[in-house]
Design a protein around this motif. Structure first.
Motif, PDB file in Angstrom:
ATOM      1  N   PRO A  54       0.818  -1.214   0.000  1.00 51.98           N
ATOM      2  CA  PRO A  54       0.000   0.000   0.000  1.00 51.98           C
ATOM      3  C   PRO A  54       0.853   1.266   0.000  1.00 51.98           C
ATOM      4  CG  PRO A  54       0.029  -0.972   2.176  1.00 51.98           C
ATOM      5  CD  PRO A  54       0.734  -1.938   1.265  1.00 51.98           C
ATOM      6  N   MET A  55       0.287   2.338  -0.546  1.00 54.35           N
ATOM      7  CA  MET A  55       0.955   3.631  -0.498  1.00 54.35           C
ATOM      8  C   MET A  55       1.100   4.016   0.973  1.00 54.35           C
ATOM      9  SD  MET A  55      -0.139   7.148  -2.351  1.00 54.35           S
ATOM     10  CE  MET A  55       1.220   7.886  -3.235  1.00 54.35           C
ATOM     11  N   LEU A  56       2.258   4.546   1.349  1.00 55.28           N
ATOM     12  CA  LEU A  56       2.508   4.866   2.754  1.00 55.28           C
ATOM     13  C   LEU A  56       2.196   6.314   3.121  1.00 55.28           C
ATOM     14  CD1 LEU A  56       5.649   2.699   3.524  1.00 55.28           C
ATOM     15  CD2 LEU A  56       3.233   2.243   3.993  1.00 55.28           C
ATOM     16  N   ASP A  57       1.755   7.110   2.161  1.00 52.05           N
ATOM     17  CA  ASP A  57       1.284   8.449   2.504  1.00 52.05           C
ATOM     18  C   ASP A  57       0.141   8.288   3.514  1.00 52.05           C
ATOM     19  OD1 ASP A  57       3.035   9.168   0.529  1.00 52.05           O
ATOM     20  OD2 ASP A  57       1.573  10.224  -0.711  1.00 52.05           O
ATOM     21  N   GLY A  58       0.190   9.010   4.611  1.00 50.59           N
ATOM     22  CA  GLY A  58      -0.843   8.915   5.636  1.00 50.59           C
ATOM     23  C   GLY A  58      -0.653   7.773   6.620  1.00 50.59           C
ATOM     24  N   ALA A  59       0.489   7.075   6.544  1.00 48.77           N
ATOM     25  CA  ALA A  59       0.733   5.954   7.462  1.00 48.77           C
ATOM     26  C   ALA A  59       0.679   6.410   8.915  1.00 48.77           C
ATOM     27  CB  ALA A  59       2.083   5.295   7.167  1.00 48.77           C
ATOM     28  N   GLY A  60       1.129   7.616   9.190  1.00 48.58           N
ATOM     29  CA  GLY A  60       1.122   8.145  10.551  1.00 48.58           C
ATOM     30  C   GLY A  60      -0.272   8.430  11.066  1.00 48.58           C
ATOM     31  N   ASP A  61      -1.247   8.545  10.165  1.00 50.01           N
ATOM     32  CA  ASP A  61      -2.639   8.698  10.571  1.00 50.01           C
ATOM     33  C   ASP A  61      -3.342   7.345  10.690  1.00 50.01           C
ATOM     34  OD1 ASP A  61      -2.711  11.530  10.648  1.00 50.01           O
ATOM     35  OD2 ASP A  61      -3.006  11.622   8.473  1.00 50.01           O
ATOM     36  N   ARG A  62      -2.943   6.397   9.865  1.00 43.99           N
ATOM     37  CA  ARG A  62      -3.608   5.081   9.845  1.00 43.99           C
ATOM     38  C   ARG A  62      -3.190   4.185  10.990  1.00 43.99           C
ATOM     39  NH1 ARG A  62      -2.518   5.538   4.305  1.00 43.99           N
ATOM     40  NH2 ARG A  62      -0.860   3.998   4.332  1.00 43.99           N
TER      41      ARG A  62
END
Length: 157
Positions: free
Chosen positions: A80-88
């Motif tokens: 998966p794309m890791l953009d937003g990983a810190g929110d997920r």
């Protein structure tokens, strides 16, 4: 650790010496998260970004796209794309996923970066120690903390 307890009991000043958690001693919760730091030292997000983008270290971009590392070539599309990983995911969840993703995502193709035993085919050419266990982890404990610190900065815009 005993000297810390003795120092507290005696009233002597305590020098906090962080102990690194060995790969075999990592405690995962029921969902694969690892609550405590592996080193007791905060991760360095800049170093984590280097590890994530390095083909000689984490090489996360071989499978994942990360907009923050757009200057690093050849992002993959398997994970998966890791953009937003810190929110997920929380830092504990990120630590668990990086240390051993199979604890969170059964059957994941993602490497277990802080695992040293139980491999099926470690690869003679890569490790040079096939058939021997424990093998060295793909990343050291502080590198895991650095990657977690970087991933935690990846927030939705």
């Amino acid at each position: 650790m005993k000297w810390i307890v003795a120092a507290i009991v005696s009233g002597a000043p305590v020098l906090a010496a962080a102990e690194t958690v060995a790969p075999a001693d990592v405690t995962f919760d029921d969902y694969g998260a690892v609550e405590g730091s592996l080193t007791g030292t905060p991760g360095d997000a800049a170093n984590g970004a280097t590890i994530v983008g390095s083909k000689q270290a984490g090489n996360c971009i071989a499978c994942h796209q990360i907009s923050a590392l757009s200057d690093v070539p050849f992002h993959g599309e398997v994970g998966p794309m890791l953009d937003g990983a810190g929110d997920r995911w929380s830092e504990a969840e990120l630590r668990g996923i990086v240390a051993n993703s199979k604890k969170t995502f059964e059957g994941s193709m993602m490497p277990s970066y802080y695992k040293t035993t139980g491999f099926i085919r470690p690869g003679d050419g890569y490790t040079g120690k096939a058939g021997e266990e424990p093998l060295p982890p793909l990343l050291e404990a502080q590198q895991i903390e650095d990657v977690v610190a970087f991933l935690a900065t990846l927030k939705e815009e």
